[in-house]
Design an enzyme around this catalytic site. Sequence first.
Site, PDB file in Angstrom:
ATOM      1  N   ASN A 271      45.127   5.191 -31.950  1.00  0.00           N
ATOM      2  CA  ASN A 271      45.795   5.096 -30.764  1.00  0.00           C
ATOM      3  C   ASN A 271      47.100   4.246 -31.179  1.00  0.00           C
ATOM      4  OD1 ASN A 271      46.796   3.948 -28.372  1.00  0.00           O
ATOM      5  ND2 ASN A 271      44.812   2.996 -27.673  1.00  0.00           N
TER       6      ASN A 271
ATOM      7  N   LYS B  46      45.854   1.136 -33.550  1.00  0.00           N
ATOM      8  CA  LYS B  46      44.541   1.045 -33.337  1.00  0.00           C
ATOM      9  C   LYS B  46      43.542   2.075 -34.081  1.00  0.00           C
ATOM     10  CE  LYS B  46      44.556  -1.724 -29.327  1.00  0.00           C
ATOM     11  NZ  LYS B  46      44.729  -1.514 -27.934  1.00  0.00           N
TER      12      LYS B  46
ATOM     13  N   ARG C 169      52.345  -5.885 -14.942  1.00  0.00           N
ATOM     14  CA  ARG C 169      52.990  -5.062 -14.053  1.00  0.00           C
ATOM     15  C   ARG C 169      52.874  -5.341 -12.590  1.00  0.00           C
ATOM     16  NH1 ARG C 169      50.350  -0.723 -17.254  1.00  0.00           N
ATOM     17  NH2 ARG C 169      51.488  -0.351 -19.059  1.00  0.00           N
TER      18      ARG C 169
ATOM     19  N   HIS D 233      45.097   6.267 -17.806  1.00  0.00           N
ATOM     20  CA  HIS D 233      43.476   5.687 -18.231  1.00  0.00           C
ATOM     21  C   HIS D 233      42.607   6.908 -18.000  1.00  0.00           C
ATOM     22  CE1 HIS D 233      44.772   1.440 -17.097  1.00  0.00           C
ATOM     23  NE2 HIS D 233      44.820   1.820 -18.391  1.00  0.00           N
TER      24      HIS D 233
ATOM     25  N   ARG E 204      45.019   9.311 -29.317  1.00  0.00           N
ATOM     26  CA  ARG E 204      45.432   9.147 -27.848  1.00  0.00           C
ATOM     27  C   ARG E 204      46.697   9.500 -27.539  1.00  0.00           C
ATOM     28  NH1 ARG E 204      46.505   3.596 -24.879  1.00  0.00           N
ATOM     29  NH2 ARG E 204      46.355   4.585 -22.650  1.00  0.00           N
TER      30      ARG E 204
ATOM     31  N   GLU F 290      36.708   3.981 -24.692  1.00  0.00           N
ATOM     32  CA  GLU F 290      37.882   5.223 -24.660  1.00  0.00           C
ATOM     33  C   GLU F 290      37.744   5.709 -26.257  1.00  0.00           C
ATOM     34  OE1 GLU F 290      40.344   2.421 -22.925  1.00  0.00           O
ATOM     35  OE2 GLU F 290      41.501   3.843 -22.121  1.00  0.00           O
TER      36      GLU F 290
END
Length: 414
Positions: free
Chosen positions: A22, A29, A257, A196, A107, A400
């Site tokens: 990721n 990651k 956000r 997501h 990802r 994930e």
Amino acid sequence: MTTPNTTEGTAAGKPGRVLVLNSGSSSVKYQLLDMSDRSRLAAGLVERIGEETSRLVHTPLTGDGGGPREREGRIADHDEALKAAAAELAADGLGLDSPELAAIGHRVVHGGLRFTEPTVITDDVLKEIERLVPVAPLHNPANITGIRTAMALRPDLPQVAVFDTAFHTTMPEHAARYAIDVETADAHRIRRYGFHGTSHAYVSRKAAALLGKEPQDVNVIVLHLGNGASASAVAGGRCVETSMGLTPLEGLVMGTRSGDIDPAVTFHLKRVAGMSADEIDVLLNKRSGLVGLCGDNDMREIRRRIDEGDERAALAFDIYVHRLKKYIGAYTAVLGRVDAVVFTAGVGENSAPVREAAIAGLEELGLAVDADLNAVRSAVPRLISPDYARVAVAVVPTDEELEIATQTFALVDN
Ligand code: ADP
């Protein structure tokens, strides 16, 4: 269609490892998984890439590898980051040159409309991911860098892109289109894509299993509440609505956000406050949400402040929860019949007060939370609604990395 979205178990049992990457703009990651039993062999994080204070934390997870190992000091770029991670894996006997490594799963945040399923990366695929940079300027460039670096390291190995947007490509046009001039929208690929998706797919499927049903037989509302947060309405295993849009800015109140605002706020800030587009972008993406409202984006800290009587923290919490309620109500209307409302990710899995407050007062929708069940801390999927409630309320930890590894392995293991 060979989508492995519903292939829980198909790839299990066969030997092979998958490295999941990721890649963010200044971080990478990674997790290495053994697909024979879906166990994790190692996990790590390289952060602050390009700064003097870069840091790598590598954790062997095989049981005999010792605790986390940390390395500090400048890591110049993604290439160096991945090589440093590979060296740590090699030190555990899990090097990237191992014949047991079956694939690398990446990802990728934005797959546009073209990528509706996980895809083996070719030059053509990479070009298409590049073509999507204008709609994902913060994310896709970092993902591309990670892919190129991994391909240079193991050019012979299948590399698979798993897209955050893919699960949402089933949204009907009436949910995906903004009500703006069609020609302008199409010329600039402006529509709602959602993000997501890997988490929403995994969690909605797990929720069906928790209810003892097949995904095609249930309608669920998934609330993915991490630092970024999104809701989705999933009907019979297919996403029909989600709260994030062209970018991850739309929808719920998040850590930093704003989520939904009147778009005219942006012209107002430009015309009246003299802010540039970039400054407004930073304001809405980095200095808004919980952090903008009360200075903290960690729900634990916000709850601590509320307990001490802090009014700004209490208002931030109320605004966060109010938005969640609006989406639960809206998605109940979109789905018609709801079997479960499911909480996941950092806040959703851990914050009993958020779950309690979001469901409070929704008895007319068939929703209720049992205080004792809600207070239980556990890493397994669980129901937190009382027996009498018409609609189940559940907590389902997301994973994930496992989902990316499963989808990747299902694609290359033949
Ligand atoms: P992301 O992947 O978007 O960075 P996560 O899903 O890891 O985010 O969620 C991170 C957030 O989860 C933190 O900012 C914090 O608000 C929240 N969180 C984590 N642990 C707890 C906890 N024990 N109680 C309440 N909130 C928590």
